[in-house]
Design a protein around this motif. Structure first.
Motif, short mmCIF file in Angstrom:
data_model
loop_
_atom_site.label_atom_id
_atom_site.label_comp_id
_atom_site.label_asym_id
_atom_site.label_seq_id
_atom_site.Cartn_x
_atom_site.Cartn_y
_atom_site.Cartn_z
N GLN A 143 -12.57 -7.33 -1.69
CA GLN A 143 -13.22 -6.04 -1.45
C GLN A 143 -13.35 -5.79 0.05
O GLN A 143 -13.14 -4.67 0.51
N ALA A 144 -13.66 -6.82 0.80
CA ALA A 144 -13.80 -6.67 2.25
C ALA A 144 -12.46 -6.29 2.87
O ALA A 144 -12.40 -5.46 3.78
N GLU A 182 -9.98 -4.64 1.39
CA GLU A 182 -9.69 -3.25 1.03
C GLU A 182 -10.48 -2.29 1.90
O GLU A 182 -9.97 -1.26 2.33
N GLN A 183 -11.73 -2.63 2.16
CA GLN A 183 -12.55 -1.78 3.03
C GLN A 183 -12.01 -1.79 4.46
O GLN A 183 -12.01 -0.76 5.13
N ALA A 231 -9.08 0.50 4.64
CA ALA A 231 -9.52 1.90 4.63
C ALA A 231 -10.08 2.31 5.98
O ALA A 231 -9.79 3.42 6.47
N VAL A 232 -10.84 1.45 6.62
CA VAL A 232 -11.42 1.77 7.92
C VAL A 232 -10.33 1.89 8.98
O VAL A 232 -10.35 2.82 9.80
#
Length: 140
Positions: free
Chosen positions: A85-86, A88-89, A92-93
């Motif tokens: 999840q980190a 993927e974030q 995105a950032v």
């Protein structure tokens, strides 16, 4: 009076023969080296035990087995969260930052980030923390 008692008294040191002085010096040297060796061995064992405890704690937290060094770094920096999840974030950032830099009026909207590869740092977690701390102190 024993040799070491005479050796410890500065007034009696002149009365000792060269052989007695050499023997006293050797005994003092071996005692110092022996105590140092024992203390360093205890420190080594304590650090090894703590490494196993931290690795077990990280395994219980994340559910995935890790080696001691990475578990210690994750435990100290608080990065024991779900890495998928980190990541993927992070993608995105980074994509949003590139899009903001390019600007909506200049770009054609065809920007696609296909792959972001994390680069292993050669610096230790302590060196990275020191760098971040140094940078934070220079901000106005």
């Amino acid at each position: 009076m024993s040799l070491m008692e005479k050796f410890a008294d500065p007034a009696l040191i002149d009365t000792l023969t060269s052989g007695e002085k050499a023997t006293g010096a050797l005994i003092t040297t071996f005692m110092g080296m022996g105590i140092t060796f024992v203390v360093l061995t205890l420190l080594w064992g304590t650090i090894g035990w703590m490494n196993k405890v931290v690795a077990a704690t990280a395994t219980e937290t994340t559910g995935a087995p890790t080696d001691g060094v990475n578990a210690t770094a994750a435990f100290l920096t608080g990065q024991a969260a779900d890495s998928v999840q980190a990541d993927e974030q992070l993608v995105a950032v980074i994509t949003a930052a590139i899009a903001a830099y390019e600007g909506a009026d200049r770009g054609t909207g065809k920007l696609v980030v296909r792959k972001i590869t994390r680069v292993k740092s050669q610096a230790s977690a302590w060196a990275n923390a020191g760098t971040v701390d140094c940078i934070k102190t220079r901000k106005f």
